[in-house]
Write a protein that holds these residues in place. Structure first.
Motif, short mmCIF file in Angstrom:
data_model
loop_
_atom_site.label_atom_id
_atom_site.label_comp_id
_atom_site.label_asym_id
_atom_site.label_seq_id
_atom_site.Cartn_x
_atom_site.Cartn_y
_atom_site.Cartn_z
N ARG A 43 -26.88 31.76 12.55
CA ARG A 43 -27.33 32.06 11.20
C ARG A 43 -27.36 33.58 10.98
N GLU A 44 -27.91 34.31 11.95
CA GLU A 44 -27.99 35.76 11.83
C GLU A 44 -26.61 36.41 11.88
N VAL A 45 -25.74 35.88 12.72
CA VAL A 45 -24.38 36.42 12.83
C VAL A 45 -23.65 36.28 11.50
N LEU A 46 -23.78 35.12 10.88
CA LEU A 46 -23.12 34.88 9.60
C LEU A 46 -23.71 35.77 8.50
N ALA A 47 -25.02 35.92 8.49
CA ALA A 47 -25.67 36.76 7.48
C ALA A 47 -25.24 38.22 7.63
N GLN A 48 -25.18 38.70 8.88
CA GLN A 48 -24.77 40.09 9.11
C GLN A 48 -23.31 40.31 8.70
N THR A 104 -15.20 36.16 -0.06
CA THR A 104 -15.15 34.70 -0.02
C THR A 104 -15.79 34.18 1.26
N VAL A 105 -16.04 32.89 1.28
CA VAL A 105 -16.56 32.26 2.50
C VAL A 105 -15.55 32.41 3.64
N ASP A 106 -14.25 32.30 3.33
CA ASP A 106 -13.22 32.49 4.36
C ASP A 106 -13.30 33.89 4.95
N ASP A 107 -13.58 34.88 4.12
CA ASP A 107 -13.73 36.25 4.61
C ASP A 107 -14.91 36.36 5.57
N ILE A 108 -15.98 35.69 5.22
CA ILE A 108 -17.21 35.77 6.03
C ILE A 108 -16.99 35.13 7.40
N GLY A 120 -16.03 35.32 13.13
CA GLY A 120 -15.28 34.69 14.22
C GLY A 120 -15.63 33.24 14.43
N VAL A 121 -15.95 32.53 13.34
CA VAL A 121 -16.28 31.10 13.42
C VAL A 121 -15.49 30.36 12.35
N GLY A 122 -15.59 29.04 12.33
CA GLY A 122 -14.90 28.23 11.34
C GLY A 122 -15.75 27.96 10.11
N ARG A 123 -15.12 27.43 9.07
CA ARG A 123 -15.83 27.12 7.83
C ARG A 123 -16.95 26.10 8.05
N ARG A 124 -16.72 25.16 8.98
CA ARG A 124 -17.76 24.16 9.24
C ARG A 124 -19.05 24.81 9.72
N SER A 125 -18.88 25.82 10.54
CA SER A 125 -20.07 26.51 11.04
C SER A 125 -20.84 27.16 9.90
N PHE A 126 -20.11 27.74 8.95
CA PHE A 126 -20.79 28.38 7.82
C PHE A 126 -21.60 27.35 7.04
N PHE A 127 -20.96 26.24 6.66
CA PHE A 127 -21.64 25.27 5.80
C PHE A 127 -22.67 24.44 6.56
N ARG A 128 -22.67 24.53 7.87
CA ARG A 128 -23.74 23.90 8.64
C ARG A 128 -25.06 24.64 8.42
#
Length: 239
Positions: free
Chosen positions: A2-7, A22-26, A31-39
Motif C-alpha cells: 500500500r505504501e509503495v503504491l502511494a509513494q 494513469t493507474v498503468d503509470d502508477i 513495479g507491480v501489476g494492475r491487480r495489485s493496485f486494485f487489491r
C-alpha cells in the motif's frame, strides 16, 4: 505494498500532475501489476488518501472503548487520532494538502472522507445523548464543531509546510469546543409571564394594552368560538 503504491503515485502526481497520471503509470513505477493496485485501492483518487480507512477503524475502536462520563471530551480525543496520522508523515501530508487544493475532484473526495469522520463522531454522541430531537441535534452540531475545529488547526499547520507542533493549534481549537459544549444542556429556564393589567371578562377574554401592543389571552372554557372572536376584536379595537 500500500505504501509503495502511494509513494509511486505521488511521485508521478508531482512530476506529471494528477490528471495526466494513469493507474498503468502508477503500477509501472511501483513495479507491480494492475491487480495489485486494485487489491488495495478502488480508484486513483483513493491512493491519495491511503490511510483514512485505517484511521476511521481506529477511531471507531477508540470510541467503542471509552466511558460515558465525558462524551464531548471523547470525540475531541478521537479527532486527535486523525491529527496524529497527518503528523506521522509531514512531508506526505503537506504534498497531499497542496495536491487537493489544485485538483477539484480530490477536494470533493476529501470532503466525503471528512463527512465519514463527522458521522462516526455523531454516531457516538447520539448513543450518549439519546435519540430524542435535541439529542440528535446536539450530536450533529457537536460532531460538526469538532471536525471544523480540528481541520482549522490542522490546515494552519499544513499551510505552514508542516513546520512546528501541529498539536498546539488543534488543541487550542478543540479546547474551545469543549468549553462551549462540555456541559450537558439543561432544560430551558421558565419564562415569567407578563402581568396583564386588564381583568377577565365573562367569556374569559383578558386584554391589556401597552404603549405599542395589545396582549390578548383566551381562556374561554365552554364559550362559543364566535363569541370569543367577537370579544377579542372588541378588546383590540378598544386598545
Amino acid at each position: 505494498m500500500r505504501e509503495v503504491l502511494a509513494q509511486a503515485a505521488f511521485q508521478l502526481f508531482l512530476e506529471r500532475g494528477f490528471e495526466r497520471t494513469t493507474v498503468d503509470d502508477i503500477v509501472a513505477r511501483a513495479g507491480v501489476g494492475r491487480r495489485s493496485f486494485f487489491r488495495y485501492f478502488p480508484s486513483k483518487e483513493d491512493v491519495v488518501f491511503p490511510d483514512h480507512e485505517r484511521c476511521l477503524a481506529e477511531m471507531t475502536e477508540f470510541l467503542a472503548a471509552v466511558g460515558d462520563e465525558d462524551p464531548v471530551g471523547a470525540v475531541c480525543d478521537a479527532a486527535r487520532i486523525v491529527l496524529r496520522m497527518y503528523a506521522a508523515d509531514p512531508e506526505f501530508s503537506v504534498q497531499r494538502y497542496r495536491l487537493t487544493r489544485e485538483v477539484p475532484g480530490l477536494r470533493t473526495y476529501e470532503l466525503s472522507v471528512v463527512r465519514r469522520y463527522e458521522q462516526t463522531l455523531a454516531g457516538h454522541l447520539r448513543g450518549r445523548f439519546g435519540t430524542d430531537r435535541d439529542g440528535e441535534l446536539r450530536a450533529e452540531v457537536i460532531a460538526a464543531s469538532v471536525v471544523a475545529a480540528h481541520n482549522n488547526g490542522l490546515r494552519l499547520w499544513l499551510r505552514s509546510g508542516g513546520a512546528g507542533d501541529p498539536e498546539e493549534a488543534v488543541d487550542h481549537a478543540l479546547d474551545l469546543v469543549r468549553g462551549v459544549w462540555g456541559q450537558p444542556a439543561g432544560p430551558s429556564p421558565a419564562r415569567e409571564k407578563p402581568a396583564l393589567p386588564a381583568t377577565a371578562g365573562a367569556s374569559g377574554v383578558t386584554a391589556g394594552s401597552g404603549e405599542n401592543e395589545v396582549i390578548v389571552m383566551v381562556a374561554a372554557k365552554g364559550a362559543p368560538m364566535w363569541r370569543v372572536v367577537q370579544q377579542i376584536e372588541a378588546a383590540v379595537g378598544e386598545g
